[in-house]
Design a protein around this motif. Structure first.
Motif, PDB file in Angstrom:
ATOM      1  N   VAL A  26       0.841  -1.205   0.000  1.00  0.00           N
ATOM      2  CA  VAL A  26       0.000   0.000   0.000  1.00  0.00           C
ATOM      3  C   VAL A  26       0.872   1.248   0.000  1.00  0.00           C
ATOM      4  O   VAL A  26       0.602   2.224  -0.729  1.00  0.00           O
ATOM      5  CB  VAL A  26      -0.947  -0.006   1.213  1.00  0.00           C
ATOM      6  CG1 VAL A  26      -1.678   1.328   1.324  1.00  0.00           C
ATOM      7  CG2 VAL A  26      -1.950  -1.153   1.111  1.00  0.00           C
ATOM      8  N   HIS A  27       1.946   1.231   0.805  1.00  0.00           N
ATOM      9  CA  HIS A  27       2.801   2.410   0.916  1.00  0.00           C
ATOM     10  C   HIS A  27       3.500   2.721  -0.402  1.00  0.00           C
ATOM     11  O   HIS A  27       3.707   3.897  -0.752  1.00  0.00           O
ATOM     12  CB  HIS A  27       3.827   2.199   2.034  1.00  0.00           C
ATOM     13  CG  HIS A  27       4.606   3.444   2.371  1.00  0.00           C
ATOM     14  ND1 HIS A  27       5.880   3.666   1.911  1.00  0.00           N
ATOM     15  CD2 HIS A  27       4.279   4.542   3.117  1.00  0.00           C
ATOM     16  CE1 HIS A  27       6.315   4.833   2.359  1.00  0.00           C
ATOM     17  NE2 HIS A  27       5.368   5.383   3.077  1.00  0.00           N
ATOM     18  N   SER A  30       0.545   4.214  -2.556  1.00  0.00           N
ATOM     19  CA  SER A  30       0.032   5.470  -2.006  1.00  0.00           C
ATOM     20  C   SER A  30       0.668   5.722  -0.643  1.00  0.00           C
ATOM     21  O   SER A  30       0.188   5.200   0.367  1.00  0.00           O
ATOM     22  CB  SER A  30      -1.501   5.422  -1.873  1.00  0.00           C
ATOM     23  OG  SER A  30      -1.980   6.569  -1.190  1.00  0.00           O
ATOM     24  N   ASP A  32       0.494   8.219   1.254  1.00  0.00           N
ATOM     25  CA  ASP A  32      -0.444   8.839   2.191  1.00  0.00           C
ATOM     26  C   ASP A  32      -1.355   7.793   2.833  1.00  0.00           C
ATOM     27  O   ASP A  32      -1.535   7.776   4.053  1.00  0.00           O
ATOM     28  CB  ASP A  32      -1.283   9.896   1.476  1.00  0.00           C
ATOM     29  CG  ASP A  32      -2.228  10.611   2.421  1.00  0.00           C
ATOM     30  OD1 ASP A  32      -1.748  11.366   3.289  1.00  0.00           O
ATOM     31  OD2 ASP A  32      -3.451  10.390   2.311  1.00  0.00           O
ATOM     32  N   LEU A  33      -1.908   6.896   2.018  1.00  0.00           N
ATOM     33  CA  LEU A  33      -2.766   5.844   2.565  1.00  0.00           C
ATOM     34  C   LEU A  33      -1.951   4.898   3.439  1.00  0.00           C
ATOM     35  O   LEU A  33      -2.411   4.479   4.508  1.00  0.00           O
ATOM     36  CB  LEU A  33      -3.434   5.069   1.423  1.00  0.00           C
ATOM     37  CG  LEU A  33      -4.330   3.893   1.836  1.00  0.00           C
ATOM     38  CD1 LEU A  33      -5.454   4.359   2.758  1.00  0.00           C
ATOM     39  CD2 LEU A  33      -4.894   3.186   0.601  1.00  0.00           C
ATOM     40  N   GLY A  34      -0.743   4.566   3.000  1.00  0.00           N
ATOM     41  CA  GLY A  34       0.109   3.704   3.805  1.00  0.00           C
ATOM     42  C   GLY A  34       0.411   4.315   5.163  1.00  0.00           C
ATOM     43  O   GLY A  34       0.421   3.613   6.179  1.00  0.00           O
ATOM     44  N   THR A  35       0.623   5.615   5.188  1.00  0.00           N
ATOM     45  CA  THR A  35       0.898   6.297   6.458  1.00  0.00           C
ATOM     46  C   THR A  35      -0.315   6.244   7.366  1.00  0.00           C
ATOM     47  O   THR A  35      -0.194   6.012   8.577  1.00  0.00           O
ATOM     48  CB  THR A  35       1.305   7.758   6.197  1.00  0.00           C
ATOM     49  OG1 THR A  35       2.488   7.780   5.389  1.00  0.00           O
ATOM     50  CG2 THR A  35       1.584   8.490   7.506  1.00  0.00           C
ATOM     51  N   ARG A  36      -1.508   6.441   6.806  1.00  0.00           N
ATOM     52  CA  ARG A  36      -2.718   6.394   7.635  1.00  0.00           C
ATOM     53  C   ARG A  36      -2.947   5.000   8.207  1.00  0.00           C
ATOM     54  O   ARG A  36      -3.323   4.845   9.373  1.00  0.00           O
ATOM     55  CB  ARG A  36      -3.930   6.853   6.818  1.00  0.00           C
ATOM     56  CG  ARG A  36      -4.009   8.363   6.668  1.00  0.00           C
ATOM     57  CD  ARG A  36      -5.303   8.817   6.028  1.00  0.00           C
ATOM     58  NE  ARG A  36      -5.262   8.664   4.579  1.00  0.00           N
ATOM     59  CZ  ARG A  36      -6.223   8.121   3.854  1.00  0.00           C
ATOM     60  NH1 ARG A  36      -7.297   7.620   4.437  1.00  0.00           N
ATOM     61  NH2 ARG A  36      -6.123   8.047   2.543  1.00  0.00           N
ATOM     62  N   ILE A  37      -2.708   3.969   7.395  1.00  0.00           N
ATOM     63  CA  ILE A  37      -2.855   2.600   7.892  1.00  0.00           C
ATOM     64  C   ILE A  37      -1.812   2.315   8.972  1.00  0.00           C
ATOM     65  O   ILE A  37      -2.108   1.715  10.016  1.00  0.00           O
ATOM     66  CB  ILE A  37      -2.725   1.598   6.731  1.00  0.00           C
ATOM     67  CG1 ILE A  37      -3.916   1.738   5.782  1.00  0.00           C
ATOM     68  CG2 ILE A  37      -2.641   0.167   7.267  1.00  0.00           C
ATOM     69  CD1 ILE A  37      -3.783   0.914   4.516  1.00  0.00           C
ATOM     70  N   ARG A 209       2.286  13.747  10.412  1.00  0.00           N
ATOM     71  CA  ARG A 209       0.839  13.646  10.538  1.00  0.00           C
ATOM     72  C   ARG A 209       0.424  13.754  12.005  1.00  0.00           C
ATOM     73  O   ARG A 209      -0.553  14.425  12.345  1.00  0.00           O
ATOM     74  CB  ARG A 209       0.350  12.329   9.950  1.00  0.00           C
ATOM     75  CG  ARG A 209      -1.166  12.127  10.006  1.00  0.00           C
ATOM     76  CD  ARG A 209      -1.549  10.799   9.398  1.00  0.00           C
ATOM     77  NE  ARG A 209      -1.323  10.773   7.962  1.00  0.00           N
ATOM     78  CZ  ARG A 209      -2.217  11.182   7.070  1.00  0.00           C
ATOM     79  NH1 ARG A 209      -3.405  11.625   7.465  1.00  0.00           N
ATOM     80  NH2 ARG A 209      -1.957  11.121   5.784  1.00  0.00           N
TER      81      ARG A 209
END
Length: 288
Positions: A26-27, A30, A32-37, A209
């Motif tokens: 995922v990272h 994306s 950004d998405l990887g960081t959120r996960i 973040r």
């Protein structure tokens, strides 16, 4: 420099390796998405809380629930102590719970104090499934407003880091004991990224973040920053062979404290300190 990564062993199971592989994929696609996960994983204490919630706690310890941020934190007191004793607050570390501090608390009760145990947010019987250091600091202030003032505080590992930050922000306490002080948060973020097999940019992104969300720099949990602001007489207890929290952080904090003392143990590791008779007597003597 200690290169041991405590997170590597924690994420060594087949299921955890699968999660790490998914996060890496995922990272790459994306960041950004990887960081959120990754943030969701990082701020979820393991193992799951049902073990602590199902554990029977013997009398005379009784649980009080203090409303906190839409849920509650669990506070433990002994029902057999006469009122008027000087109070000592005891807090655990990440993935721990209040009952880890009970042997030390009972020793303090024998020494004439009233110990108060706290299940920090998302730990033990407190509500929530995710938490972070800033929320822990807010919980320390909330519990102090309801159950304080404190003659002393005892805090373990990441709880000791949160306690040090609360003291630096003015938490009213007379004397302090920090046991196995954890490394600063950025070190844990780097360990996490390494254990996941992701680039260090993930740790940097998580930090950014987090700081934007909370409005406070993680630098305010660095030992050098804390030492300039913790004014209370402070006992630091640390095992020389602790691989979860290397002793260097305690040594850095000690070097900057106006009134501090370091008691070094051998062979106790990160958690056995909490129930070691010699350590418990050191803490009781510090408050006495």
């Amino acid at each position: 420099m200690n290169t041991h990564n405590p997170a590597a062993a924690f994420f060594a199971s087949p299921a955890a390796r699968g999660v790490a592989a998914l996060l890496r994929g995922v990272h790459r696609v994306s960041p950004d998405l990887g960081t959120r996960i990754a943030m969701g994983l990082f701020f979820t204490p393991m193992p799951t809380k049902w073990l602590a919630r199902s554990r029977a706690v013997p009398r005379p310890w009784v649980e009080r629930q203090l409303p906190f941020e839409g849920g509650h934190v669990s506070v433990w007191q002994r029902s057999d102590l006469e009122p008027g004793r000087p109070k000592v607050l005891l807090t655990h570390g990440w993935a721990g719970d209040a009952q880890q501090m009970r042997a030390l608390a009972d020793t303090l009760a024998q020494a004439g104090f009233e110990p108060v145990l706290l299940d920090l947010p998302a730990h033990g019987r407190s509500s929530g499934w995710r938490s972070n250091l800033f929320q822990w600091v807010r919980a320390l202030f909330a519990v102090t407003a309801r159950f304080g003032p404190w003659e002393g505080v005892v805090a373990h590992s990441l709880g000791a880091l949160a306690m040090s930050h609360a003291l630096a922000r003015g938490l009213p306490v007379r004397r302090v004991a920090l046991v196995a002080l954890a490394p600063p948060p950025m070190q844990f973020l780097q360990w996490f990224a390494q254990a996941m097999g992701t680039p260090e940019s993930l740790a940097t992104g998580m930090r950014g973040r987090f700081e934007r969300r909370e409005g406070v720099s993680l630098g305010h949990f660095e030992p050098a920053w804390l030492a300039e602001r913790v004014e209370q007489p402070t006992l630091i207890v640390h095992d020389r062979g602790d691989v979860t929290a290397p002793i260097a952080g305690s040594e850095t904090l000690l070097a900057g404290l106006p009134s501090g003392r370091l008691h070094v143990t051998e062979g106790l590791g990160h958690r056995r300190l909490l129930s070691d008779p010699a350590v418990m007597q050191q803490v009781a003597a510090h408050f006495a």
